[in-house]
Design an enzyme around this catalytic site. Structure first.
Site, PDB file in Angstrom:
ATOM      1  N   HIS A 495       1.186  30.396   1.235  1.00 52.26           N
ATOM      2  CA  HIS A 495       1.978  30.659   0.024  1.00 52.26           C
ATOM      3  C   HIS A 495       2.701  29.403  -0.435  1.00 52.26           C
ATOM      4  CE1 HIS A 495       4.522  33.339  -2.584  1.00 52.26           C
ATOM      5  NE2 HIS A 495       5.330  32.298  -2.471  1.00 52.26           N
ATOM      6  N   GLU A 496       3.467  28.810   0.474  1.00 50.95           N
ATOM      7  CA  GLU A 496       4.231  27.623   0.095  1.00 50.95           C
ATOM      8  C   GLU A 496       3.299  26.449  -0.199  1.00 50.95           C
ATOM      9  OE1 GLU A 496       7.156  28.123  -0.692  1.00 50.95           O
ATOM     10  OE2 GLU A 496       7.365  30.067   0.301  1.00 50.95           O
ATOM     11  N   HIS A 499       2.272  26.601  -3.764  1.00 48.72           N
ATOM     12  CA  HIS A 499       3.289  25.977  -4.624  1.00 48.72           C
ATOM     13  C   HIS A 499       3.148  24.456  -4.590  1.00 48.72           C
ATOM     14  CE1 HIS A 499       5.601  29.386  -5.919  1.00 48.72           C
ATOM     15  NE2 HIS A 499       5.985  29.743  -4.707  1.00 48.72           N
TER      16      HIS A 499
END
Length: 716
Positions: A495-496, A499
């Site tokens: 997820h990160e 980003h």
């Protein structure tokens, strides 16, 4: 002259580090205040030059100057802020907290001084009405600049501006206090166990980590904390129901105790401050103010999405709840000599019995997978995924300074071998670090004129590459084992990392439009999209090897992961929806908020909650996203973006999950474009059409007689 007197503030001079990265090894606490004050002085000097320029206002001499253009007289305030406030979340201490309290009102006042400068706004307003032919990106910058000033009070009268200053300065201080209180409460609690019998049910990884924590604190036995790698396994595996209750209550009563870290009044005041700010600027509610610059567009669209999700998922969630209650009330699973089922399912039982039910249905749990998710191998797998999709590569560079030994710094290279970005990864919890996980930047991306006296163009342009960072709280290594992650932690990493790809691929002219500088209900698309790979066999085959034997993750386990993917998925969806409902309840208030926080909270999300609620716990006071993290009136964004990420991954599934052409289109249309265009325009360029909710329903195994409509906000 001694060495101390010869020392220079590192913020005031070229860093002389690889890729001009922040010189963490040379920065001292006292450097920050000096650099902040000088940065403010330089900002004011630049503003004076703009407003006193005798030439007619133009895009180039006004908008670029006030927003993004960099020159040799670099943006000192920005480079200082990026280091200070990132460290305030990742590596703070009491002295930094005190300095933040001192500087926060000064910095907010300075921001207000710029946004409320009447002469500056007159120039911006003139350019907004009279400008040369602009590129699409220049037009977006101009519109954002003008609207940013208007939304910051530029059209208010003197009395209104004065009041806005008061409100924003107070809100800034309270947001900071909220975060500091939460961190102190998070780190203050420990469960210290000296009787080994009370470890019953806990896997070796949890026991070893707790023993190491105790040793680090000079204690005998085992210490458990409220950090996720410690708290989650305890709540999942411990047979000691009373201790689970103790841990649960410690976690869910943070910041409501009768002490200086109580956040109840702070939350109430923040809600009222934001409401008054919005109404001062001409909006009915703070949600109306926020949603003007979101894909959703308005409050009605947000509630439509949340209610559609409740209608679609609640029948399945109710079945999940009944199945869990049956498991709890018929399973003899209590420790401490008590081997009888519970009479009623309590909140501290949910994770424990969910695990037992998952084992019963799918014979799989997080501990079975841990040996195959060694952190170093996971890093290789995640980086390898980016290489396979986009052709980029990562190389650790130990000459790049870092702010803590846990942090790794990498150089990132593009497919053609050119330098793309610096990537920092900060993996493990520690005393001065906020909980959770996030991506941030120490330097954004922009195009810089190499000769500021010549016009911008391909022959006078340097692409300044970004320095991005992911900060997480993953399982730490112990004396006996390397860091072994759960599948959930692998998903957090992905997820990160999603980003960070959004930041690393940034390729725009203006920094304020690059990378993750997009509408907030679009920013979660790249991150949530990456989570989809976590259960793909082709991806797992690249890194999931047993840390001792080297054997690959067996097909049977992978199949069980896939089959169990939607275990309690409806319940998880409604949990997210409940947070969105709570957020909207606060920020759609038209009148002064005078309710008691706890009962208001329980009523606000009631539609998405099952069973009796506890009145001695509170989410609001630790809900950083909506109180101090920028998601106020925007928490629905996670579910909004989930519609997009499921729809986007369905394109990859159809065309091939590692299809380089599909990945390149995703990069070109979404990841590299930042906020240069309306996000729905960007999405439609990638997919060739609008998103629907069908892919999300299919992914989560939800069947409805009539599919709810996709969210219909601005441009959707």
């Amino acid at each position: 002259m001694n060495e101390e007197n010869q020392r220079h503030n590192p913020f005031f001079e070229p860093y002389n580090t690889p890729h001009d990265t922040a010189p963490f090894d040379r920065i001292r606490l006292e450097d920050f205040e000096e650099a902040f004050m000088e940065g403010i002085r330089r900002d004011n000097e630049q503003i004076d030059k703009i407003i006193n320029n005798p030439a007619k206002p133009t895009f180039d001499n006004t908008i670029i100057s006030v927003d993004d253009e960099k020159d040799n007289y670099y943006d000192l305030l920005s480079r200082t802020s990026s280091v200070f406030f990132n460290l305030l979340s990742a590596e703070t201490n009491d002295d930094m907290d005190a300095l933040a309290q001192k500087l926060s009102p000064i910095l907010t006042q300075h921001a207000n001084d710029i946004r409320l400068n009447e002469k500056l706004f007159e120039r911006i307003k003139y350019v907004h009405r009279h400008h040369r032919k602009l590129t699409a990106e220049e037009k977006m910058l101009l519109d954002n600049c003008y609207d940013g000033f208007v939304r910051s009070g530029a059209l208010l009268d003197a009395e209104g501006k004065a009041r806005l200053r008061q409100l924003t300065e107070e809100a800034s201080m309270l947001g900071l206090q909220f975060s500091q209180n939460l961190l102190k409460e998070q780190k203050a609690y420990t469960l210290h166990i000296t009787d080994e019998a009370q470890l019953d049910g806990l896997p070796d990884t949890a026991r070893e980590a707790a023993a190491q924590t105790a040793k680090e604190r000079g204690l005998e036995g085992w210490v458990f904390t409220l950090d996720s790698p410690s708290y989650s396994p305890f709540m999942t595996y411990s047979t000691q129901r009373e201790l689970r209750q103790q841990m649960y209550m410690a976690y869910n009563t943070k910041c409501i105790h009768d002490n200086t870290e109580n956040n109840l009044d702070i939350c109430k005041r923040l809600v009222n401050l934001r409401r008054e700010i919005a109404q001062l600027l001409g909006y009915k509610t703070y949600a109306d103010y926020v949603l003007k610059h979101r894909m959703a567009g308005n409050v009605r669209s947000v509630y439509k999405l949340l209610n559609n999700l409740i209608d679609a998922y609640k029948p399945t969630a109710l079945k999940e709840r009944e199945e869990l209650k049956k498991q709890a009330t018929t399973s003899p699973s209590q420790g401490g000599g008590v081997k009888s089922p519970v009479e009623a399912l309590e909140p501290w039982d949910v994770a424990f019995y969910s695990h037992k039910l998952q084992m019963k249905k799918f014979n799989i749990d997080a501990e079975m997978l841990r040996p195959y998710f060694q952190l170093n191998k996971v890093i290789d797998g995640v980086f390898g995924l980016a290489t396979r999709l986009y052709g980029i590569t990562f190389k650790e560079n130990k000459d790049i300074p870092v702010y803590h030994p846990d942090v790794k710094a990498y150089e990132v290279f593009d497919r053609d071998g050119s330098f793309l970005a610096v990537f920092y990864a900060d993996f493990h919890p520690r005393q001065g670090k906020q909980g959770g996980a996030w991506m941030t930047e120490y330097q954004g991306q922009w195009m810089e004129r190499e000769d500021v006296k010549k016009p911008f163009g391909p022959d006078n342009c340097k692409n300044v590459r970004p320095h991005v960072s992911v900060v997480m709280n993953l399982t730490k290594p112990t004396a006996e084992k390397p860091a072994l992650l759960t599948l959930g932690e692998v998903e957090t990493f992905l997820h990160e990392f999603g980003h960070s790809l959004h930041g690393m691929f940034a390729n725009t002219r203006f920094e304020s439009l690059s990378g993750t500088n997009v509408w907030w209900d679009f920013v979660e698309l790249p991150s949530q999209f990456m989570e989809n790979f976590a259960i793909e066999k082709e991806f797992l085959r690249t890194f999931a090897f047993h840390y001792e034997t080297g054997e690959p993750l067996p097909d049977e386990l992978i199949n069980r992961i896939v089959r169990s993917r939607n275990f309690m998925a409806a319940t998880a969806c409604l949990r997210q929806v409940s947070f969105g409902l709570l957020d909207m309840a606060y920020y759609t208030k038209k009148d002064e908020f005078t309710d008691d926080i706890i009962p208001f909270e329980k009523q606000a999300w009631k539609k998405a909650i099952f069973g009796k609620q506890r009145m001695d716990t509170c989410m609001t006071v630790q809900f950083s996203h909506i109180m101090a993290g920028g998601y106020a009136a925007g928490y629905y964004s996670y579910k909004w973006a989930e519609v997009l990420d499921a729809d986007a991954f369905a394109v990859f599934k159809r065309e091939g999950i590692f299809n380089p052409a599909t990945a390149q289109r995703f990069r070109d249309c979404i990841l590299s474009k930042g906020g240069t265009e309306n996000p729905m325009v960007l999405y439609k360029k990638f997919k060739g059409g609008e998103p629907t909710i069908d892919a999300l329903l299919k992914r989560t195994g939800i069947k409805v007689k009539a599919h709810p409509s996709p969210p219909k906000g601005r441009g959707v």
